[in-house]
Scaffold this motif. Structure first.
Motif, PDB file in Angstrom:
ATOM      1  N   CYS A 145      -0.096   1.865  -0.764  1.00 26.39           N
ATOM      2  CA  CYS A 145       0.319   1.074  -1.547  1.00 26.39           C
ATOM      3  C   CYS A 145       1.597   0.266  -1.202  1.00 26.39           C
ATOM      4  O   CYS A 145       2.340   0.565  -0.298  1.00 26.39           O
ATOM      5  CB  CYS A 145       0.949   1.698  -2.889  1.00 26.39           C
ATOM      6  SG  CYS A 145       2.261   2.965  -2.626  1.00 26.39           S
ATOM      7  N   SER A 146       1.920  -0.979  -1.518  1.00 20.54           N
ATOM      8  CA  SER A 146       3.000  -1.867  -1.479  1.00 20.54           C
ATOM      9  C   SER A 146       4.272  -1.381  -2.165  1.00 20.54           C
ATOM     10  O   SER A 146       3.851  -0.716  -3.195  1.00 20.54           O
ATOM     11  CB  SER A 146       2.481  -3.192  -1.474  1.00 20.54           C
ATOM     12  OG  SER A 146       2.551  -3.568  -2.555  1.00 20.54           O
ATOM     13  N   ASP A 147       5.245  -1.761  -1.738  1.00 19.26           N
ATOM     14  CA  ASP A 147       6.378  -1.489  -2.480  1.00 19.26           C
ATOM     15  C   ASP A 147       6.503  -2.011  -3.876  1.00 19.26           C
ATOM     16  O   ASP A 147       7.370  -1.720  -4.909  1.00 19.26           O
ATOM     17  CB  ASP A 147       7.769  -1.821  -1.598  1.00 19.26           C
ATOM     18  CG  ASP A 147       8.024  -3.088  -1.496  1.00 19.26           C
ATOM     19  OD1 ASP A 147       7.106  -3.814  -1.657  1.00 19.26           O
ATOM     20  OD2 ASP A 147       9.107  -3.642  -0.980  1.00 19.26           O
ATOM     21  N   GLY A 148       5.651  -3.053  -4.164  1.00 20.21           N
ATOM     22  CA  GLY A 148       5.578  -3.517  -5.488  1.00 20.21           C
ATOM     23  C   GLY A 148       5.304  -2.353  -6.619  1.00 20.21           C
ATOM     24  O   GLY A 148       5.550  -2.598  -7.707  1.00 20.21           O
ATOM     25  N   LEU A 149       4.555  -1.419  -6.167  1.00 24.15           N
ATOM     26  CA  LEU A 149       4.315  -0.287  -7.032  1.00 24.15           C
ATOM     27  C   LEU A 149       5.332   0.654  -6.974  1.00 24.15           C
ATOM     28  O   LEU A 149       5.708   1.082  -8.052  1.00 24.15           O
ATOM     29  CB  LEU A 149       2.915   0.496  -6.777  1.00 24.15           C
ATOM     30  CG  LEU A 149       2.619   1.843  -7.144  1.00 24.15           C
ATOM     31  CD1 LEU A 149       2.236   1.384  -8.889  1.00 24.15           C
ATOM     32  CD2 LEU A 149       1.615   2.458  -6.374  1.00 24.15           C
ATOM     33  N   THR A 150       5.680   1.299  -5.742  1.00 20.35           N
ATOM     34  CA  THR A 150       6.784   2.270  -5.842  1.00 20.35           C
ATOM     35  C   THR A 150       8.056   1.710  -6.199  1.00 20.35           C
ATOM     36  O   THR A 150       8.758   2.721  -6.588  1.00 20.35           O
ATOM     37  CB  THR A 150       6.560   2.899  -4.224  1.00 20.35           C
ATOM     38  OG1 THR A 150       7.014   1.659  -3.282  1.00 20.35           O
ATOM     39  CG2 THR A 150       5.338   3.297  -4.124  1.00 20.35           C
ATOM     40  N   GLY A 151       8.487   0.646  -6.168  1.00 17.84           N
ATOM     41  CA  GLY A 151       9.595   0.076  -6.518  1.00 17.84           C
ATOM     42  C   GLY A 151       9.701  -0.009  -8.149  1.00 17.84           C
ATOM     43  O   GLY A 151      10.828  -0.173  -8.667  1.00 17.84           O
ATOM     44  N   MET A 152       8.482   0.157  -8.705  1.00 20.52           N
ATOM     45  CA  MET A 152       8.368  -0.130 -10.355  1.00 20.52           C
ATOM     46  C   MET A 152       7.955   1.327 -10.836  1.00 20.52           C
ATOM     47  O   MET A 152       8.607   1.435 -12.136  1.00 20.52           O
ATOM     48  CB  MET A 152       7.755  -1.081 -10.557  1.00 20.52           C
ATOM     49  CG  MET A 152       7.821  -2.563 -10.196  1.00 20.52           C
ATOM     50  SD  MET A 152       9.034  -3.206 -11.245  1.00 20.52           S
ATOM     51  CE  MET A 152      10.569  -3.163 -10.078  1.00 20.52           C
ATOM     52  N   VAL A 153       7.367   2.151 -10.219  1.00 19.06           N
ATOM     53  CA  VAL A 153       6.699   3.172 -11.027  1.00 19.06           C
ATOM     54  C   VAL A 153       7.212   4.490 -10.295  1.00 19.06           C
ATOM     55  O   VAL A 153       6.892   4.518  -8.995  1.00 19.06           O
ATOM     56  CB  VAL A 153       5.246   3.145 -10.959  1.00 19.06           C
ATOM     57  CG1 VAL A 153       4.703   4.284 -11.800  1.00 19.06           C
ATOM     58  CG2 VAL A 153       4.849   1.615 -11.407  1.00 19.06           C
ATOM     59  N   PRO A 154       7.803   5.323 -10.779  1.00 19.26           N
ATOM     60  CA  PRO A 154       7.977   6.791  -9.903  1.00 19.26           C
ATOM     61  C   PRO A 154       7.099   7.491  -9.787  1.00 19.26           C
ATOM     62  O   PRO A 154       5.998   7.311 -10.178  1.00 19.26           O
ATOM     63  CB  PRO A 154       9.059   7.254 -11.186  1.00 19.26           C
ATOM     64  CG  PRO A 154       8.716   6.837 -12.512  1.00 19.26           C
ATOM     65  CD  PRO A 154       8.306   5.391 -12.096  1.00 19.26           C
ATOM     66  N   ASP A 155       7.317   8.375  -8.452  1.00 15.76           N
ATOM     67  CA  ASP A 155       6.105   9.192  -7.940  1.00 15.76           C
ATOM     68  C   ASP A 155       5.367   9.967  -9.373  1.00 15.76           C
ATOM     69  O   ASP A 155       4.224  10.097  -9.081  1.00 15.76           O
ATOM     70  CB  ASP A 155       6.644   9.819  -6.989  1.00 15.76           C
ATOM     71  CG  ASP A 155       6.764   8.976  -5.789  1.00 15.76           C
ATOM     72  OD1 ASP A 155       6.744   7.817  -5.879  1.00 15.76           O
ATOM     73  OD2 ASP A 155       7.400   9.727  -4.852  1.00 15.76           O
TER      74      ASP A 155
END
Length: 414
Positions: free
Chosen positions: A188-198
Protein backbone atom coordinates in the motif's frame (compact mmCIF):
# COMPACT_ATOMS: atom_id res chain seq x y z
CA UNK A 1 4.63 -25.54 -2.84
CA UNK A 2 3.13 -22.08 -2.64
CA UNK A 3 0.63 -20.47 -4.94
CA UNK A 4 -1.42 -17.27 -4.98
CA UNK A 5 -5.01 -18.26 -4.24
CA UNK A 6 -6.58 -14.83 -4.69
CA UNK A 7 -5.62 -11.21 -5.25
CA UNK A 8 -7.22 -7.78 -5.62
CA UNK A 9 -6.08 -4.19 -6.15
CA UNK A 10 -7.57 -0.73 -6.11
CA UNK A 11 -6.26 2.79 -6.51
CA UNK A 12 -7.94 6.10 -5.83
CA UNK A 13 -6.96 9.75 -6.23
CA UNK A 14 -8.23 10.61 -2.75
CA UNK A 15 -10.06 13.75 -1.75
CA UNK A 16 -7.27 16.31 -1.69
CA UNK A 17 -5.21 15.60 -4.83
CA UNK A 18 -6.20 16.42 -8.40
CA UNK A 19 -4.22 13.55 -9.95
CA UNK A 20 -3.17 10.06 -9.00
CA UNK A 21 0.62 9.68 -8.82
CA UNK A 22 0.45 6.07 -7.61
CA UNK A 23 0.98 3.19 -10.01
CA UNK A 24 0.77 -0.54 -9.61
CA UNK A 25 1.08 -3.66 -11.70
CA UNK A 26 -0.27 -7.07 -10.81
CA UNK A 27 0.82 -10.14 -12.71
CA UNK A 28 0.47 -12.97 -10.22
CA UNK A 29 2.73 -14.13 -8.63
CA UNK A 30 4.45 -10.73 -9.08
CA UNK A 31 3.03 -7.61 -7.38
CA UNK A 32 4.42 -4.10 -7.89
CA UNK A 33 3.44 -0.77 -6.28
CA UNK A 34 4.99 2.71 -6.70
CA UNK A 35 4.14 6.10 -5.17
CA UNK A 36 5.50 8.97 -7.26
CA UNK A 37 6.53 12.45 -6.19
CA UNK A 38 7.71 15.57 -7.92
CA UNK A 39 4.76 17.83 -8.62
CA UNK A 40 2.84 18.52 -11.82
CA UNK A 41 2.78 15.18 -13.65
CA UNK A 42 6.36 14.27 -12.74
CA UNK A 43 5.38 11.98 -9.88
CA UNK A 44 2.96 10.13 -12.08
CA UNK A 45 5.64 9.71 -14.73
CA UNK A 46 8.17 8.48 -12.16
CA UNK A 47 5.89 5.84 -10.65
CA UNK A 48 4.68 4.67 -14.05
CA UNK A 49 8.22 4.45 -15.39
CA UNK A 50 9.27 2.30 -12.45
CA UNK A 51 6.30 -0.04 -12.77
CA UNK A 52 6.77 -0.33 -16.54
CA UNK A 53 10.20 -1.85 -16.01
CA UNK A 54 8.38 -4.91 -14.64
CA UNK A 55 5.39 -4.77 -16.99
CA UNK A 56 7.54 -4.60 -20.12
CA UNK A 57 9.36 -7.75 -19.09
CA UNK A 58 6.08 -9.51 -18.36
CA UNK A 59 7.17 -10.53 -14.87
CA UNK A 60 10.35 -11.67 -13.19
CA UNK A 61 12.76 -12.93 -15.88
CA UNK A 62 14.73 -16.11 -15.39
CA UNK A 63 18.39 -15.67 -14.61
CA UNK A 64 21.12 -16.23 -12.06
CA UNK A 65 20.56 -15.43 -8.40
CA UNK A 66 17.71 -15.93 -5.98
CA UNK A 67 14.26 -14.42 -6.46
CA UNK A 68 15.02 -11.57 -4.08
CA UNK A 69 18.35 -10.83 -5.75
CA UNK A 70 16.69 -10.68 -9.17
CA UNK A 71 13.91 -8.48 -7.77
CA UNK A 72 16.50 -6.13 -6.29
CA UNK A 73 18.31 -6.00 -9.65
CA UNK A 74 15.09 -4.99 -11.38
CA UNK A 75 14.41 -2.29 -8.79
CA UNK A 76 17.93 -0.98 -9.42
CA UNK A 77 17.20 -1.03 -13.16
CA UNK A 78 13.99 0.92 -12.52
CA UNK A 79 16.03 3.50 -10.64
CA UNK A 80 18.29 3.93 -13.66
CA UNK A 81 15.26 4.48 -15.89
CA UNK A 82 13.62 7.06 -13.61
CA UNK A 83 16.90 8.87 -12.98
CA UNK A 84 17.72 9.08 -16.71
CA UNK A 85 14.30 10.50 -17.47
CA UNK A 86 14.60 13.05 -14.67
CA UNK A 87 17.96 14.17 -16.01
CA UNK A 88 16.84 14.39 -19.63
CA UNK A 89 13.92 16.78 -19.23
CA UNK A 90 13.68 19.87 -17.01
CA UNK A 91 9.99 19.32 -16.34
CA UNK A 92 10.86 16.02 -14.66
CA UNK A 93 13.86 17.29 -12.69
CA UNK A 94 13.78 16.11 -9.10
CA UNK A 95 11.03 13.55 -9.61
CA UNK A 96 11.22 10.27 -7.76
CA UNK A 97 9.14 7.35 -6.61
CA UNK A 98 8.92 4.64 -4.00
CA UNK A 99 8.86 1.05 -5.22
CA UNK A 100 7.79 -2.08 -3.36
CA UNK A 101 7.79 -5.44 -5.11
CA UNK A 102 6.81 -8.95 -3.96
CA UNK A 103 7.19 -12.27 -5.75
CA UNK A 104 5.69 -15.57 -4.56
CA UNK A 105 8.13 -18.38 -5.31
CA UNK A 106 7.65 -22.09 -4.82
CA UNK A 107 8.89 -22.10 -1.23
CA UNK A 108 8.92 -18.53 0.06
CA UNK A 109 8.14 -14.91 -0.66
CA UNK A 110 10.74 -12.49 -2.04
CA UNK A 111 10.50 -8.75 -1.36
CA UNK A 112 12.46 -5.75 -2.71
CA UNK A 113 11.74 -2.27 -1.39
CA UNK A 114 12.73 1.40 -1.53
CA UNK A 115 10.80 4.30 0.07
CA UNK A 116 7.92 4.57 2.50
CA UNK A 117 5.26 2.50 0.78
CA UNK A 118 4.61 -0.49 3.01
CA UNK A 119 4.34 -4.25 2.85
CA UNK A 120 2.33 -6.11 5.51
CA UNK A 121 1.37 -9.67 6.35
CA UNK A 122 -1.90 -10.53 8.09
CA UNK A 123 -1.46 -13.79 10.00
CA UNK A 124 -3.84 -15.12 12.65
CA UNK A 125 -5.53 -11.73 12.76
CA UNK A 126 -2.33 -9.80 13.49
CA UNK A 127 -1.00 -7.25 10.99
CA UNK A 128 2.80 -7.05 10.84
CA UNK A 129 4.78 -4.53 8.79
CA UNK A 130 7.60 -6.33 6.97
CA UNK A 131 9.35 -3.35 5.37
CA UNK A 132 11.13 -0.40 6.96
CA UNK A 133 9.96 3.11 6.08
CA UNK A 134 12.80 4.97 4.38
CA UNK A 135 11.63 8.24 5.87
CA UNK A 136 12.81 10.70 8.48
CA UNK A 137 10.18 9.71 11.03
CA UNK A 138 10.77 6.03 10.24
CA UNK A 139 14.41 6.46 11.15
CA UNK A 140 13.49 8.31 14.34
CA UNK A 141 11.16 5.45 15.32
CA UNK A 142 13.86 2.83 14.70
CA UNK A 143 16.26 4.83 16.87
CA UNK A 144 13.65 4.99 19.62
CA UNK A 145 13.52 8.80 19.55
CA UNK A 146 9.78 8.89 18.85
CA UNK A 147 7.00 6.33 19.07
CA UNK A 148 5.07 4.90 16.14
CA UNK A 149 2.01 6.84 17.37
CA UNK A 150 3.99 10.09 17.43
CA UNK A 151 5.23 9.41 13.89
CA UNK A 152 1.67 9.32 12.56
CA UNK A 153 1.17 13.03 13.29
CA UNK A 154 4.78 14.20 13.01
CA UNK A 155 5.09 17.44 10.93
CA UNK A 156 7.98 15.94 8.93
CA UNK A 157 6.36 12.58 8.23
CA UNK A 158 6.36 13.25 4.47
CA UNK A 159 10.15 13.54 4.21
CA UNK A 160 11.56 10.35 2.73
CA UNK A 161 15.24 9.46 2.88
CA UNK A 162 15.45 7.00 0.01
CA UNK A 163 13.65 6.90 -3.35
CA UNK A 164 14.16 5.93 -6.97
CA UNK A 165 15.29 8.60 -9.43
CA UNK A 166 17.09 10.90 -6.99
CA UNK A 167 20.58 9.54 -7.66
CA UNK A 168 22.12 7.25 -10.25
CA UNK A 169 22.34 4.40 -7.76
CA UNK A 170 20.05 3.38 -4.93
CA UNK A 171 20.34 0.95 -2.03
CA UNK A 172 17.57 -1.65 -2.29
CA UNK A 173 16.30 -3.55 0.74
CA UNK A 174 15.59 -7.16 -0.20
CA UNK A 175 14.80 -10.30 1.76
CA UNK A 176 12.77 -13.51 1.73
CA UNK A 177 9.85 -14.26 4.02
CA UNK A 178 8.69 -17.74 5.14
CA UNK A 179 5.06 -17.91 4.13
CA UNK A 180 2.42 -19.85 6.04
CA UNK A 181 -0.70 -21.27 4.41
CA UNK A 182 -3.46 -18.65 4.48
CA UNK A 183 -1.24 -15.60 4.93
CA UNK A 184 -2.69 -12.41 3.41
CA UNK A 185 -0.25 -9.76 2.18
CA UNK A 186 -0.84 -6.06 1.63
CA UNK A 187 1.18 -3.57 -0.43
CA UNK A 188 0.00 0.00 0.00
CA UNK A 189 0.96 3.61 -0.49
CA UNK A 190 1.05 6.05 2.42
CA UNK A 191 -2.33 7.39 1.36
CA UNK A 192 -3.71 4.40 3.28
CA UNK A 193 -1.31 4.14 6.20
CA UNK A 194 -1.33 7.89 6.81
CA UNK A 195 -5.11 7.83 7.19
CA UNK A 196 -6.02 4.43 8.66
CA UNK A 197 -4.27 2.91 11.71
CA UNK A 198 -2.87 -0.61 11.41
CA UNK A 199 -5.45 -2.03 13.83
CA UNK A 200 -8.28 -0.77 11.64
CA UNK A 201 -6.55 -2.08 8.49
CA UNK A 202 -6.35 -5.55 10.06
CA UNK A 203 -10.01 -5.46 11.07
CA UNK A 204 -11.11 -4.50 7.57
CA UNK A 205 -9.13 -7.24 5.83
CA UNK A 206 -10.07 -9.93 8.34
CA UNK A 207 -13.73 -8.95 8.26
CA UNK A 208 -14.18 -8.89 4.49
CA UNK A 209 -15.63 -11.85 2.61
CA UNK A 210 -13.27 -11.35 -0.33
CA UNK A 211 -10.05 -9.50 -1.02
CA UNK A 212 -11.89 -7.35 -3.57
CA UNK A 213 -14.26 -6.21 -0.84
CA UNK A 214 -11.35 -5.63 1.52
CA UNK A 215 -9.57 -3.44 -1.05
CA UNK A 216 -12.70 -1.36 -1.61
CA UNK A 217 -13.24 -0.90 2.12
CA UNK A 218 -9.62 0.10 2.75
CA UNK A 219 -9.82 2.82 0.11
CA UNK A 220 -13.18 3.96 1.46
CA UNK A 221 -11.79 4.11 5.02
CA UNK A 222 -8.86 6.27 3.89
CA UNK A 223 -11.21 8.65 2.10
CA UNK A 224 -13.56 8.80 5.08
CA UNK A 225 -10.57 9.77 7.23
CA UNK A 226 -9.78 12.69 4.92
CA UNK A 227 -8.15 11.17 1.82
CA UNK A 228 -5.22 13.58 1.96
CA UNK A 229 -3.14 11.58 -0.53
CA UNK A 230 -3.51 9.07 -3.33
CA UNK A 231 -4.54 5.64 -2.05
CA UNK A 232 -3.42 2.36 -3.57
CA UNK A 233 -3.78 -1.11 -2.09
CA UNK A 234 -2.75 -4.50 -3.48
CA UNK A 235 -3.83 -7.63 -1.59
CA UNK A 236 -3.02 -11.27 -2.19
CA UNK A 237 -3.54 -14.49 -0.28
CA UNK A 238 -1.11 -17.40 -0.45
CA UNK A 239 -1.86 -21.06 0.11
CA UNK A 240 0.44 -24.05 0.47
CA UNK A 241 -0.53 -26.85 -1.92
CA UNK A 242 2.28 -29.21 -0.90
CA UNK A 243 0.87 -32.71 -0.20
CA UNK A 244 1.10 -33.58 3.48
CA UNK A 245 3.25 -36.30 4.99
CA UNK A 246 1.94 -39.74 4.08
CA UNK A 247 -0.25 -38.36 1.33
CA UNK A 248 -0.99 -40.88 -1.40
CA UNK A 249 -0.91 -39.38 -4.84
CA UNK A 250 -2.11 -41.09 -7.98
CA UNK A 251 -3.67 -44.14 -6.26
CA UNK A 252 -7.31 -44.89 -6.98
CA UNK A 253 -9.60 -45.34 -4.03
CA UNK A 254 -11.33 -48.76 -3.85
CA UNK A 255 -14.98 -48.76 -2.94
CA UNK A 256 -17.69 -51.37 -2.49
CA UNK A 257 -17.16 -55.05 -1.85
CA UNK A 258 -13.70 -55.03 -3.49
CA UNK A 259 -12.27 -52.69 -0.87
CA UNK A 260 -10.41 -54.56 1.87
CA UNK A 261 -11.32 -53.91 5.46
CA UNK A 262 -8.86 -52.35 7.87
CA UNK A 263 -8.49 -55.70 9.58
CA UNK A 264 -7.70 -57.34 6.25
CA UNK A 265 -5.09 -54.71 5.52
CA UNK A 266 -3.44 -55.25 8.91
CA UNK A 267 -3.44 -59.01 8.42
CA UNK A 268 -1.94 -58.65 4.93
CA UNK A 269 0.76 -56.33 6.25
CA UNK A 270 1.56 -58.74 9.12
CA UNK A 271 1.77 -61.67 6.69
CA UNK A 272 4.07 -59.74 4.36
CA UNK A 273 6.40 -58.63 7.11
CA UNK A 274 6.52 -62.02 8.86
CA UNK A 275 9.47 -64.36 8.18
CA UNK A 276 8.92 -66.77 5.31
CA UNK A 277 7.49 -70.13 6.36
CA UNK A 278 9.84 -73.14 5.99
CA UNK A 279 9.35 -75.16 2.82
CA UNK A 280 7.37 -78.39 3.04
CA UNK A 281 9.64 -81.33 3.83
CA UNK A 282 7.97 -83.50 1.21
CA UNK A 283 6.10 -82.83 -2.00
CA UNK A 284 2.31 -83.17 -1.75
CA UNK A 285 0.72 -85.87 -3.92
CA UNK A 286 -0.50 -84.44 -7.22
CA UNK A 287 -4.26 -84.51 -7.80
CA UNK A 288 -5.43 -86.70 -10.62
CA UNK A 289 -6.19 -84.88 -13.92
CA UNK A 290 -9.87 -84.62 -14.81
CA UNK A 291 -11.04 -86.71 -17.75
CA UNK A 292 -11.16 -84.92 -21.13
CA UNK A 293 -14.51 -84.29 -22.74
CA UNK A 294 -15.62 -84.20 -26.35
CA UNK A 295 -13.21 -82.39 -28.70
CA UNK A 296 -10.43 -82.39 -26.17
CA UNK A 297 -11.91 -79.67 -23.96
CA UNK A 298 -11.67 -80.34 -20.28
CA UNK A 299 -15.12 -80.79 -18.88
CA UNK A 300 -14.22 -78.57 -15.89
CA UNK A 301 -12.87 -75.71 -18.05
CA UNK A 302 -15.22 -72.72 -18.16
CA UNK A 303 -15.14 -70.68 -21.36
CA UNK A 304 -14.19 -67.04 -20.82
CA UNK A 305 -16.93 -64.45 -21.10
CA UNK A 306 -16.35 -61.74 -23.68
CA UNK A 307 -16.41 -58.27 -22.22
CA UNK A 308 -18.78 -56.60 -24.68
CA UNK A 309 -18.54 -53.26 -22.88
CA UNK A 310 -14.76 -53.00 -23.28
CA UNK A 311 -14.73 -51.45 -26.80
CA UNK A 312 -17.31 -48.85 -25.73
CA UNK A 313 -15.27 -47.95 -22.62
CA UNK A 314 -12.14 -47.50 -24.68
CA UNK A 315 -14.01 -45.32 -27.18
CA UNK A 316 -15.46 -43.21 -24.41
CA UNK A 317 -12.02 -42.72 -22.87
CA UNK A 318 -10.58 -41.57 -26.21
CA UNK A 319 -13.41 -39.08 -26.74
CA UNK A 320 -13.00 -37.78 -23.18
CA UNK A 321 -9.28 -37.19 -23.69
CA UNK A 322 -9.93 -35.34 -26.95
CA UNK A 323 -12.57 -33.12 -25.32
CA UNK A 324 -10.22 -32.33 -22.44
CA UNK A 325 -7.47 -31.35 -24.87
CA UNK A 326 -9.87 -29.12 -26.85
CA UNK A 327 -11.15 -27.48 -23.65
CA UNK A 328 -7.61 -26.91 -22.39
CA UNK A 329 -6.60 -25.31 -25.68
CA UNK A 330 -9.65 -23.06 -25.61
CA UNK A 331 -8.94 -21.99 -22.05
CA UNK A 332 -5.34 -21.14 -22.89
CA UNK A 333 -6.55 -19.15 -25.91
CA UNK A 334 -8.89 -17.09 -23.74
CA UNK A 335 -5.96 -16.10 -21.52
CA UNK A 336 -4.12 -14.49 -24.46
CA UNK A 337 -6.72 -11.80 -25.21
CA UNK A 338 -7.80 -8.80 -23.18
CA UNK A 339 -10.64 -6.32 -23.03
CA UNK A 340 -11.54 -3.17 -21.13
CA UNK A 341 -14.75 -2.85 -19.15
CA UNK A 342 -16.01 -1.75 -15.75
CA UNK A 343 -16.21 -3.51 -12.42
CA UNK A 344 -19.30 -3.82 -10.24
CA UNK A 345 -18.67 -0.33 -8.87
CA UNK A 346 -18.38 1.26 -12.30
CA UNK A 347 -14.59 1.74 -12.37
CA UNK A 348 -12.68 1.14 -15.59
CA UNK A 349 -11.06 -2.29 -15.38
CA UNK A 350 -8.68 -4.36 -17.48
CA UNK A 351 -9.69 -7.99 -17.97
CA UNK A 352 -7.99 -10.96 -19.58
CA UNK A 353 -10.07 -13.56 -21.42
CA UNK A 354 -13.40 -13.32 -23.19
CA UNK A 355 -16.27 -11.03 -22.06
CA UNK A 356 -18.65 -13.93 -21.54
CA UNK A 357 -19.74 -16.20 -18.73
CA UNK A 358 -21.07 -19.73 -18.76
CA UNK A 359 -23.16 -21.15 -15.92
CA UNK A 360 -20.76 -21.24 -13.01
CA UNK A 361 -17.74 -20.30 -15.12
CA UNK A 362 -16.38 -16.86 -16.02
CA UNK A 363 -14.32 -16.79 -19.18
CA UNK A 364 -12.39 -13.76 -17.93
CA UNK A 365 -10.41 -12.61 -14.94
CA UNK A 366 -9.55 -9.17 -13.56
CA UNK A 367 -6.04 -7.89 -14.27
CA UNK A 368 -6.42 -4.59 -12.44
CA UNK A 369 -8.96 -1.89 -11.65
CA UNK A 370 -8.29 1.81 -12.16
CA UNK A 371 -9.59 4.74 -10.17
CA UNK A 372 -11.41 6.11 -13.24
CA UNK A 373 -15.22 6.08 -12.84
CA UNK A 374 -16.90 5.27 -16.16
CA UNK A 375 -19.76 7.64 -15.39
CA UNK A 376 -17.35 10.58 -15.58
CA UNK A 377 -16.35 9.70 -19.15
CA UNK A 378 -17.91 11.29 -22.20
CA UNK A 379 -20.51 9.08 -23.98
CA UNK A 380 -18.09 8.39 -26.81
CA UNK A 381 -15.24 7.29 -24.56
CA UNK A 382 -17.64 5.39 -22.30
CA UNK A 383 -18.84 3.45 -25.33
CA UNK A 384 -15.23 2.55 -26.10
CA UNK A 385 -14.88 1.18 -22.59
CA UNK A 386 -18.13 -0.78 -22.55
CA UNK A 387 -17.99 -2.29 -26.04
CA UNK A 388 -15.64 -5.00 -24.65
CA UNK A 389 -13.57 -5.13 -27.81
CA UNK A 390 -10.95 -7.88 -27.75
CA UNK A 391 -7.44 -6.43 -27.71
CA UNK A 392 -3.84 -7.45 -27.36
CA UNK A 393 -2.22 -7.01 -23.94
CA UNK A 394 -0.27 -3.92 -25.02
CA UNK A 395 -3.27 -2.34 -26.74
CA UNK A 396 -5.54 -2.86 -23.74
CA UNK A 397 -2.95 -1.59 -21.26
CA UNK A 398 -2.27 1.46 -23.44
CA UNK A 399 -5.98 2.35 -23.50
CA UNK A 400 -6.27 2.04 -19.72
CA UNK A 401 -3.17 4.14 -19.14
CA UNK A 402 -4.48 6.90 -21.38
CA UNK A 403 -7.74 6.87 -19.44
CA UNK A 404 -5.86 7.07 -16.15
CA UNK A 405 -3.84 10.01 -17.41
CA UNK A 406 -6.83 11.75 -19.01
CA UNK A 407 -5.10 11.75 -22.37
CA UNK A 408 -7.94 10.58 -24.60
CA UNK A 409 -9.42 13.38 -26.68
CA UNK A 410 -12.82 14.42 -25.28
CA UNK A 411 -12.44 11.97 -22.44
CA UNK A 412 -14.44 13.71 -19.74
CA UNK A 413 -18.19 14.10 -19.79
CA UNK A 414 -18.05 17.81 -18.90
Amino acid sequence: MLRVADHAARTDTGRARSANEDSYWVHSPLFVLADGMGGAQAGEVASRTAVDVFAERGGLPDGPGTYEERLAAMVAAANVEVYAQAQSDDQFAGMGTTLTVAYVGEDDLAIAHVGDSRFYVLRDGDLQQLTDDHSLVGELVRRGQISAEEAEDHPQRSIITRALGIEGEVVVDHFSWPVRDGDVFLLCSDGLTGMVPDVKVAEIIAGADTLTTAAQRLVAAANEAGGRDNITVVLFRVEDVTPGDGAVVGQSTMVGAAAPTAEEVREAAATRSAPAAPAASAAQPRAPRAPRGVGGMASAQVPKKRRRWAPFAKGFAVVAVILILIASGGWIATRSVYFVGTDDDGFVTLYSGLPYALPGIDLFSTEFTTGVPAEELSPRVRATVTEHKLRSHDDAVDLVRQLERGELAGQNAS
